[in-house]
Design a protein around this motif. Structure first.
Motif, PDB file in Angstrom:
ATOM      1  N   ASN A  75       0.829  -1.214   0.000  1.00  0.00           N
ATOM      2  CA  ASN A  75       0.000   0.000   0.000  1.00  0.00           C
ATOM      3  C   ASN A  75       0.859   1.257   0.000  1.00  0.00           C
ATOM      4  O   ASN A  75       0.484   2.282  -0.584  1.00  0.00           O
ATOM      5  CB  ASN A  75      -0.992   0.010   1.162  1.00  0.00           C
ATOM      6  CG  ASN A  75      -0.386  -0.389   2.499  1.00  0.00           C
ATOM      7  OD1 ASN A  75       0.483  -1.262   2.558  1.00  0.00           O
ATOM      8  ND2 ASN A  75      -0.836   0.235   3.567  1.00  0.00           N
ATOM      9  N   PHE A  76       2.061   1.198   0.592  1.00  0.00           N
ATOM     10  CA  PHE A  76       2.976   2.344   0.510  1.00  0.00           C
ATOM     11  C   PHE A  76       3.431   2.555  -0.931  1.00  0.00           C
ATOM     12  O   PHE A  76       3.454   3.684  -1.441  1.00  0.00           O
ATOM     13  CB  PHE A  76       4.189   2.114   1.411  1.00  0.00           C
ATOM     14  CG  PHE A  76       5.324   3.071   1.149  1.00  0.00           C
ATOM     15  CD1 PHE A  76       5.298   4.357   1.661  1.00  0.00           C
ATOM     16  CD2 PHE A  76       6.407   2.685   0.363  1.00  0.00           C
ATOM     17  CE1 PHE A  76       6.334   5.251   1.409  1.00  0.00           C
ATOM     18  CE2 PHE A  76       7.446   3.568   0.106  1.00  0.00           C
ATOM     19  CZ  PHE A  76       7.404   4.848   0.626  1.00  0.00           C
ATOM     20  N   LEU A  77       3.796   1.460  -1.598  1.00  0.00           N
ATOM     21  CA  LEU A  77       4.266   1.569  -2.979  1.00  0.00           C
ATOM     22  C   LEU A  77       3.161   2.041  -3.908  1.00  0.00           C
ATOM     23  O   LEU A  77       3.382   2.871  -4.808  1.00  0.00           O
ATOM     24  CB  LEU A  77       4.812   0.221  -3.446  1.00  0.00           C
ATOM     25  CG  LEU A  77       6.064  -0.282  -2.715  1.00  0.00           C
ATOM     26  CD1 LEU A  77       6.376  -1.720  -3.093  1.00  0.00           C
ATOM     27  CD2 LEU A  77       7.265   0.618  -2.999  1.00  0.00           C
ATOM     28  N   ILE A  78       1.952   1.531  -3.716  1.00  0.00           N
ATOM     29  CA  ILE A  78       0.820   1.932  -4.555  1.00  0.00           C
ATOM     30  C   ILE A  78       0.474   3.399  -4.320  1.00  0.00           C
ATOM     31  O   ILE A  78       0.193   4.156  -5.261  1.00  0.00           O
ATOM     32  CB  ILE A  78      -0.390   1.016  -4.286  1.00  0.00           C
ATOM     33  CG1 ILE A  78      -0.096  -0.389  -4.842  1.00  0.00           C
ATOM     34  CG2 ILE A  78      -1.661   1.584  -4.894  1.00  0.00           C
ATOM     35  CD1 ILE A  78      -1.124  -1.436  -4.469  1.00  0.00           C
ATOM     36  N   ASP A  79       0.508   3.820  -3.048  1.00  0.00           N
ATOM     37  CA  ASP A  79       0.262   5.237  -2.745  1.00  0.00           C
ATOM     38  C   ASP A  79       1.332   6.125  -3.368  1.00  0.00           C
ATOM     39  O   ASP A  79       1.038   7.205  -3.897  1.00  0.00           O
ATOM     40  CB  ASP A  79       0.228   5.463  -1.226  1.00  0.00           C
ATOM     41  CG  ASP A  79      -1.016   4.868  -0.569  1.00  0.00           C
ATOM     42  OD1 ASP A  79      -1.970   4.552  -1.312  1.00  0.00           O
ATOM     43  OD2 ASP A  79      -1.026   4.703   0.664  1.00  0.00           O
ATOM     44  N   SER A  80       2.587   5.679  -3.301  1.00  0.00           N
ATOM     45  CA  SER A  80       3.684   6.466  -3.869  1.00  0.00           C
ATOM     46  C   SER A  80       3.561   6.572  -5.384  1.00  0.00           C
ATOM     47  O   SER A  80       3.903   7.606  -5.972  1.00  0.00           O
ATOM     48  CB  SER A  80       5.031   5.831  -3.508  1.00  0.00           C
ATOM     49  OG  SER A  80       5.218   5.784  -2.115  1.00  0.00           O
ATOM     50  N   PHE A  81       3.064   5.517  -6.020  1.00  0.00           N
ATOM     51  CA  PHE A  81       2.872   5.546  -7.468  1.00  0.00           C
ATOM     52  C   PHE A  81       1.811   6.574  -7.845  1.00  0.00           C
ATOM     53  O   PHE A  81       2.020   7.426  -8.713  1.00  0.00           O
ATOM     54  CB  PHE A  81       2.491   4.144  -7.953  1.00  0.00           C
ATOM     55  CG  PHE A  81       2.073   4.075  -9.390  1.00  0.00           C
ATOM     56  CD1 PHE A  81       2.793   4.737 -10.378  1.00  0.00           C
ATOM     57  CD2 PHE A  81       0.952   3.333  -9.763  1.00  0.00           C
ATOM     58  CE1 PHE A  81       2.403   4.670 -11.713  1.00  0.00           C
ATOM     59  CE2 PHE A  81       0.559   3.258 -11.090  1.00  0.00           C
ATOM     60  CZ  PHE A  81       1.278   3.931 -12.065  1.00  0.00           C
ATOM     61  N   GLY A  82       0.669   6.512  -7.198  1.00  0.00           N
ATOM     62  CA  GLY A  82      -0.386   7.494  -7.444  1.00  0.00           C
ATOM     63  C   GLY A  82      -1.182   7.245  -8.709  1.00  0.00           C
ATOM     64  O   GLY A  82      -2.152   7.960  -8.986  1.00  0.00           O
ATOM     65  N   GLY A  83      -0.801   6.248  -9.508  1.00  0.00           N
ATOM     66  CA  GLY A  83      -1.522   5.948 -10.741  1.00  0.00           C
ATOM     67  C   GLY A  83      -2.503   4.814 -10.544  1.00  0.00           C
ATOM     68  O   GLY A  83      -2.723   4.318  -9.434  1.00  0.00           O
ATOM     69  N   ARG A  84      -3.099   4.395 -11.632  1.00  0.00           N
ATOM     70  CA  ARG A  84      -4.098   3.340 -11.582  1.00  0.00           C
ATOM     71  C   ARG A  84      -3.430   1.970 -11.463  1.00  0.00           C
ATOM     72  O   ARG A  84      -2.397   1.697 -12.069  1.00  0.00           O
ATOM     73  CB  ARG A  84      -4.959   3.379 -12.841  1.00  0.00           C
ATOM     74  CG  ARG A  84      -5.796   4.651 -12.966  1.00  0.00           C
ATOM     75  CD  ARG A  84      -7.065   4.563 -12.151  1.00  0.00           C
ATOM     76  NE  ARG A  84      -7.944   3.522 -12.682  1.00  0.00           N
ATOM     77  CZ  ARG A  84      -8.947   2.972 -11.996  1.00  0.00           C
ATOM     78  NH1 ARG A  84      -9.165   3.334 -10.747  1.00  0.00           N
ATOM     79  NH2 ARG A  84      -9.717   2.051 -12.557  1.00  0.00           N
ATOM     80  N   VAL A  85      -4.055   1.083 -10.660  1.00  0.00           N
ATOM     81  CA  VAL A  85      -3.511  -0.248 -10.396  1.00  0.00           C
ATOM     82  C   VAL A  85      -4.602  -1.287 -10.614  1.00  0.00           C
ATOM     83  O   VAL A  85      -5.725  -1.140 -10.112  1.00  0.00           O
ATOM     84  CB  VAL A  85      -2.962  -0.354  -8.959  1.00  0.00           C
ATOM     85  CG1 VAL A  85      -2.409  -1.753  -8.700  1.00  0.00           C
ATOM     86  CG2 VAL A  85      -1.899   0.705  -8.700  1.00  0.00           C
ATOM     87  N   LEU A  86      -4.270  -2.318 -11.361  1.00  0.00           N
ATOM     88  CA  LEU A  86      -5.171  -3.451 -11.563  1.00  0.00           C
ATOM     89  C   LEU A  86      -4.579  -4.664 -10.860  1.00  0.00           C
ATOM     90  O   LEU A  86      -3.416  -5.005 -11.073  1.00  0.00           O
ATOM     91  CB  LEU A  86      -5.331  -3.738 -13.062  1.00  0.00           C
ATOM     92  CG  LEU A  86      -6.058  -5.044 -13.441  1.00  0.00           C
ATOM     93  CD1 LEU A  86      -7.510  -5.011 -12.979  1.00  0.00           C
ATOM     94  CD2 LEU A  86      -5.972  -5.300 -14.946  1.00  0.00           C
ATOM     95  N   VAL A  87      -5.380  -5.324 -10.042  1.00  0.00           N
ATOM     96  CA  VAL A  87      -4.958  -6.553  -9.373  1.00  0.00           C
ATOM     97  C   VAL A  87      -5.766  -7.708  -9.949  1.00  0.00           C
ATOM     98  O   VAL A  87      -7.002  -7.716  -9.868  1.00  0.00           O
ATOM     99  CB  VAL A  87      -5.162  -6.470  -7.852  1.00  0.00           C
ATOM    100  CG1 VAL A  87      -4.866  -7.820  -7.200  1.00  0.00           C
ATOM    101  CG2 VAL A  87      -4.275  -5.390  -7.250  1.00  0.00           C
TER     102      VAL A  87
END
Length: 681
Positions: A604-616
């Motif tokens: 969640n830290f990495l996803i927040d830092s990315f700030g873009g759209r994420v598909l799981v």
């Protein structure tokens, strides 16, 4: 989008300019070359990553068959654009030493700046050469440059006939056929091929016809030339490579310094560019001297240069034998010393220690073992890379890229559409996307798939592997090879590594797709645990060896547990390649890293830092990641995440390729439309 510096090689050659543009600061002087009455008796020896005169079959053949030999080095942006500042500095040391060695024989090294295609055309035309000798290559960018040179020399008219490009190589093993060469290292060793002895330097003919030659440029002049040949967007894009993952994640000052090491003070007789440098610098004599010091580590010495190298050896020995790669990989990459020359010197020293014998129980000095093992490993992966050029695997061609001197295999399929990068998981390889690559490309995408360092048929050096190391490899691949932001898709450990890339360098990723990713979600993280470099131990080596034996005997059953819906997808080809790779030199080293992995940076830290759209994309029957626990945490603590659940296990992309391909295609098209609208606004 930044255009690659090699863009001009995709267009047909229509004409050659009369004058080659060279970097302005270089001062020109005269050198004499003898040509035999314009009868095509001259030969050009085109040096690239073979900066030596010892053990150089191409130079030897040129001298034997031609009365006039013109050594040439070209500062071509398409070859040098990926070089770090450190490597450029080491390159200049090597070229200077090669130039001095040639001058000592009455010859010289002609230096030119610009396109190798244009420069070789002009030089061949000027000296009326009948042959151009150059080393056979495996790297894709070098193959493109060579192809352009061949095209020019073959298709343009020369009064004395078209020159021939003659390829040479310096293999350690005396093999007869690449096609028949086994891809299993065990089977390869079973052929008991003899080793080839290195060749002495030839006596070069004196040069007697006037030619312009460029004097040695400075590092700043080479950097300025490459900058002028690129663009501002290229420069800003490439500068991303100077940002270390640790410096971003833990706010430390660990970014690599520029090559001030070249200017720093050092011992007068040092093998290194400076006190801080770990790469052996210079040409063949310096490399051989450093190798002699390395091999004699167990011997007492009063020499300052030997003591300095031994100090660096101890610091670099994070695991048994790792110091050889640290000290000599740059010398081997630049070709100031050949692999078989290192092998020969190591065996020669071992025989000196043992009255002319080689013990069947191992080497008497650990540095001899480290040198021999490293060279045999490098040779094996070079042979695999050469073999990959002769056949297609899975309907697509294999390309080679070098990262920090190591061979990395990848493929690229598709000519138009958004860019997608596929990253495999632990123990896998690019062919794990066997039913995804071409199918996604056929739906209007450009697809890259890579085999990470330590896996498949990519090199497995004796090094310390970590998630941050692999993330920096992916970063450099996107910058150097893809050269534009990309939709990053990763499975398992590949998903976690892709998350680090997107989180640390967000400008590289258009979006992030995680297929049964590794990693954890931490609800209220306040800090990120630090990641320290690990050192090997007897127990970690023992555990790795036992694990390797278990995996070889149980590969099929383990894989089938990861494919609960379609066990038939675990076919003979998949099991065979995973088992084959387990016998490669260095396979045990990569398994050791399992016991030292630190996947503690929260997803969640990495996803927040990315700030873009994420598909799981989550296979809900994954035996490694329990979807019932993992997915609710993602939904609650990760922003901008879309979740797709599939009736699959850990490798959903290979178990249900049609479904995953459809999901990926729809996702990438939609995200690309969003990106286009944002850019337009």
């Amino acid at each position: 989008m930044a255009l690659p510096l090699c863009f001009h090689f995709f267009t047909p050659v229509l004409a050659r300019p009369v004058h080659v543009q060279r970097v302005r600061p270089v001062r020109l002087s005269k050198v004499v070359v003898r040509a035999k009455g314009g009868n095509g008796e001259a030969a050009v020896v085109w040096f690239k990553n073979d900066l030596r005169i010892d053990d150089h079959p191409g130079l030897i053949e040129a001298v034997e068959k031609h009365e006039s030999v013109i050594p040439l080095y070209v500062f071509d942006p398409c070859i040098l654009s990926d070089y770090s500042e450190r490597m450029l500095g080491l390159l200049l040391f090597a070229i200077q030493d090669l130039k001095s060695a040639l001058i000592s024989q009455g010859s010289d090294l002609i230096l030119r700046f610009g396109s190798a295609e244009d420069i070789l055309f002009n030089l061949v035309n000027e000296v009326r050469a009948s042959h151009v000798f150059t080393e056979e290559e495996v790297e894709y960018n070098l193959l493109k440059v060579i192809s352009s040179v061949e095209f020019s020399l073959r298709n343009l008219i020369f009064a004395w006939g078209n020159p021939e490009v003659a390829f040479w190589k310096a293999p350690l093993y005396d093999y007869k056929s690449l096609v028949e060469m086994p891809t299993s290292y065990n089977n390869f060793l079973g052929t008991k091929l003899s080793k080839v002895t290195p060749l002495p330097a030839p006596a070069l003919p004196s040069l007697n016809k006037e030619l312009q030659r460029g004097s040695m440029p400075t590092l700043d002049e080479v950097k300025q030339f490459l900058l002028e040949k690129g663009s501002k967007s290229d420069y800003s894009w490439i500068s991303i490579k100077n940002v270390r993952a640790k410096s971003v994640l833990w706010r430390t000052d660990e970014n690599p310094r520029t090559l001030e090491v070249i200017r720093n003070k050092r011992n007068a007789n040092s093998f290194f560019a400076s006190e801080d440098a770990n790469d052996v610098r210079g040409g063949t004599d310096n490399a051989l001297g450093a190798l002699a010091a390395y091999l004699r580590y167990l011997e007492g010495t009063g020499r300052d240069d030997y003591q300095e190298l031994h100090d660096k050896l101890r610091r670099a020995e994070t695991r048994n034998g790792a110091s050889f790669y640290t000290l000599f990989s740059s010398s081997l990459f630049l070709g100031t010393i050949s692999r078989r020359q290192v092998f020969y010197e190591a065996i020669k020293y071992e025989k000196e220690r043992n009255a002319g014998f080689i013990s069947p129980f191992g080497y008497s000095a650990p540095t001899v073992g480290a040198s021999v093992d490293a060279i045999c490993s490098m040779e094996w992966y070079w042979l695999l890379a050469l073999k990959a050029q002769t056949c297609n695997e899975g309907g697509y061609s294999i390309r080679i890229w070098r990262w920090n001197g190591h061979i990395i295999q990848y493929t690229a399929v598709g000519n138009d559409g958004p860019a997608i990068l596929l990253v495999h998981g632990f123990g896998a390889f690019l062919q794990h996307y066997r039913d995804n690559i071409k199918e996604i490309a056929d739906n209007g995408f450009r697809v890259w798939a890579i085999t990470l360092l330590g896996f498949g048929k990519s090199e497995k050096p004796n090094a310390s592997y970590s998630e941050l190391m692999w993330a920096e490899l992916l970063r450099d691949f996107i910058v150097d090879v893809i050269n534009e932001p990309v939709h990053v898709v990763g499975n398992s450990l590949g998903g976690y590594i892709s998350s680090i890339v997107a989180g640390v360098w967000p400008s590289l990723a258009k979006s992030l797709v995680l297929i049964n990713t590794a990693g954890i979600v931490v609800p209220s993280y306040t800090s990120i645990p630090t990641s320290n470099e690990w050192r090997t131990s007897y127990f970690s080596r023992l555990r790795a060896s036992l694990l390797l034996l278990f995996l070889r005997s149980s590969a099929a059953s383990i894989l089938k547990s990861y494919y609960p819906t379609k066990k038939e997808r675990v076919d003979a080809a998949l099991v065979k390649e995973i088992t084959r790779a387990s016998y490669d030199p260095g396979a045990a080293t990569i398994l050791e890293s399992i016991f030292n992995f630190n996947l503690s940076i929260p997803l969640n830290f990495l996803i927040d830092s990315f700030g873009g759209r994420v598909l799981v994309i989550q296979g809900i029957k994954d035996p490694l990641v329990k979807a019932g626990d993992f997915l609710p945490m993602l939904r609650e603590y990760c922003k901008h995440v879309t979740i797709k659940e599939l009736d699959a296990g850990h490798c959903a992309h290979d178990e249900l390729p049609e479904e995953v391909n459809s999901i990926l295609g729809d996702w990438a098209k939609e995200e690309s439309k969003v990106g286009f609208i944002v850019d337009a606004v």
